[in-house]
Design an enzyme around this catalytic site. Structure first.
Site, PDB file in Angstrom:
ATOM      1  N   ALA A   1       0.796  -1.226   0.000  1.00  0.00           N
ATOM      2  CA  ALA A   1       0.000   0.000   0.000  1.00  0.00           C
ATOM      3  C   ALA A   1       0.828   1.275   0.000  1.00  0.00           C
ATOM      4  O   ALA A   1       0.438   2.268  -0.617  1.00  0.00           O
ATOM      5  CB  ALA A   1      -0.936  -0.001   1.213  1.00  0.00           C
ATOM      6  N   HIS A   2       1.971   1.278   0.691  1.00  0.00           N
ATOM      7  CA  HIS A   2       2.703   2.537   0.832  1.00  0.00           C
ATOM      8  C   HIS A   2       3.393   2.978  -0.452  1.00  0.00           C
ATOM      9  O   HIS A   2       3.934   4.080  -0.520  1.00  0.00           O
ATOM     10  CB  HIS A   2       3.706   2.456   1.987  1.00  0.00           C
ATOM     11  CG  HIS A   2       4.935   1.668   1.708  1.00  0.00           C
ATOM     12  ND1 HIS A   2       6.162   2.261   1.483  1.00  0.00           N
ATOM     13  CD2 HIS A   2       5.150   0.334   1.623  1.00  0.00           C
ATOM     14  CE1 HIS A   2       7.071   1.324   1.280  1.00  0.00           C
ATOM     15  NE2 HIS A   2       6.485   0.151   1.358  1.00  0.00           N
TER      16      HIS A   2
ATOM     17  N   CYS B   1      26.292   1.126   1.491  1.00  0.00           N
ATOM     18  CA  CYS B   1      27.528   0.998   2.265  1.00  0.00           C
ATOM     19  C   CYS B   1      27.502  -0.295   3.060  1.00  0.00           C
ATOM     20  O   CYS B   1      26.566  -0.564   3.793  1.00  0.00           O
ATOM     21  CB  CYS B   1      27.663   2.197   3.203  1.00  0.00           C
ATOM     22  SG  CYS B   1      29.302   2.328   3.927  1.00  0.00           S
TER      23      CYS B   1
END
Length: 375
Positions: free
Chosen positions: A194-195, A319
């Site tokens: 959803a996001h 990183c």
């Protein structure tokens, strides 16, 4: 510094006011457990089933083919770990797929990781050639989260039909961004979150064409037709349905506008900055994705300078134990070494406008100039 210009919509999107309003009752007075028999619980159950019906309609599915999850990663894990046999996937999948496949390998299951071409496209003939007698699942993402390339899912699904092999697509970056109709798309499973389309975090869904072939992943209660236990996130489910409804309804306007803005962004970068490479397919790509590699530039340093200008984007490298590690996607599409470390992704959204793009381009030019003078 706060983010004045947000260009990382592939990472997450802001929740729309209408979505917050739709969720609000289920965060306050309508807090009933959907598994209970009294009226307040029944209202929660009705809200869930209404959301299921709405989401199914948005992707042209049947409501009983939609299963609610905590997001794309869970949906991906559920499908991959359900496979009982050889799994075929690609080298550019999201880590939710790749690490699930690695888990299967640790149990002794066979997994094949397909190469892609330099634009990130999977070759359909290569998929067929890699199939084995014991292949149980093919999982290929619809749109790549880093470089934006849209894969030939319909074509691949068509050649898998009738072979008895399940086909899954991670459509987390595609749902709500491009039109999807599973009634015409030959896939057995489809993951969404959803996001990524202006809904809340922590909720997603899995489309399942034939749920009899799907075993439970989370055991416990009888929620989600007995396939996925756990008290339902009612507010999140309601918010996801509202967000998808808005995204699909407005797509006829937002998609061409964002795509045009993306093309404008790319063309300016190519013409105004020396030694810039576009990653991903030139036109078979997600509407808002701009992934570039700039020769001789460190992406992390560039992002720091951009953030000082109030511009939020992301890098194609991460990183790891103090050393720069090139993204597995950038490695898979064979970006030259002197470009790879300078990979940056900008992803446009519904709120992005031309003024923001112009300001971002000027900032990139200024930052690149600074960094090239330092080397």
């Amino acid at each position: 510094m706060s983010c004045r210009i947000y260009l990382d919509h592939a990472a997450t999107t802001e929740m729309l006011p209408e979505v917050r309003s739709a969720m609000e009752p289920y965060l306050t007075e309508e807090y009933g457990n959907a598994s209970t028999s009294y009226e307040m619980g029944r209202r929660s159950k009705e809200a869930i089933e209404k959301a299921r019906t709405e989401i199914a309609r948005m992707i042209d599915a049947d409501p009983d083919e939609i299963f609610f999850t905590s997001g794309g990663s869970e949906s991906d894990n559920w499908v991959v770990k359900n496979a009982k046999g050889h799994v075929l996937t690609t080298k550019i999948e999201h880590h939710a797929i790749l690490r699930s496949c690695q888990y299967l390998e640790s149990l002794g299951q066979a997994v094949t990781y397909l190469d892609v071409d330099e634009s990130g496209l999977v070759d359909t003939a290569g998929v067929v050639d890699a199939l084995r007698e014991d292949t149980a699942l093919v999982s290929i993402m619809m749109g790549n989260n880093e470089i934006g390339t849209i894969e030939p899912i319909a074509e691949i699904g068509a050649v898998l039909r009738g072979r008895g092999i399940a086909f899954h697509t991670d459509a987390v970056q595609a749902v709500g961004q491009i039109p999807i109709a599973v009634s015409r798309l030959p896939v057995d499973f489809l993951s969404a979150s959803a996001h990524k389309f202006h809904g809340p975090k922590g909720v997603g869904f899995l489309y399942v064409r034939n749920h009899e072939k799907l075993t439970s992943y989370i055991h416990g209660g009888s929620q989600e037709s007995g396939k996925r236990a756990g008290t339902e996130n009612v507010a999140g489910i309601v918010g996801m349905a509202e967000a998808l409804k808005i995204s699909v309804r407005e797509m006829q306007y937002t998609l061409p506008r964002i795509r045009s803005l993306r093309n404008y962004f790319i063309e300016r970068l190519r013409h105004e900055i020396a030694d810039v490479r576009l990653n991903g397919h030139p036109y078979k790509r997600l509407p808002g994705n701009v992934n570039i590699s700039i020769r001789g530039i460190d992406a992390t340093s560039l992002l720091v300078l951009l953030e000082e200008d109030g511009i939020c984007a992301s890098a194609g490298s991460a990183c790891n134990t103090g050393q720069t590690r090139i993204s597995h996607v950038i490695e898979a599409i064979r970006v030259p070494e002197d470009y790879a470390a300078g990979t940056v992704r900008f992803t446009l959204g519904r709120g992005t406008d031309k003024k923001q793009v112009d300001e971002t381009i000027e900032s990139i030019k200024r930052c690149v100039h600074i960094l090239r003078q330092e080397t």
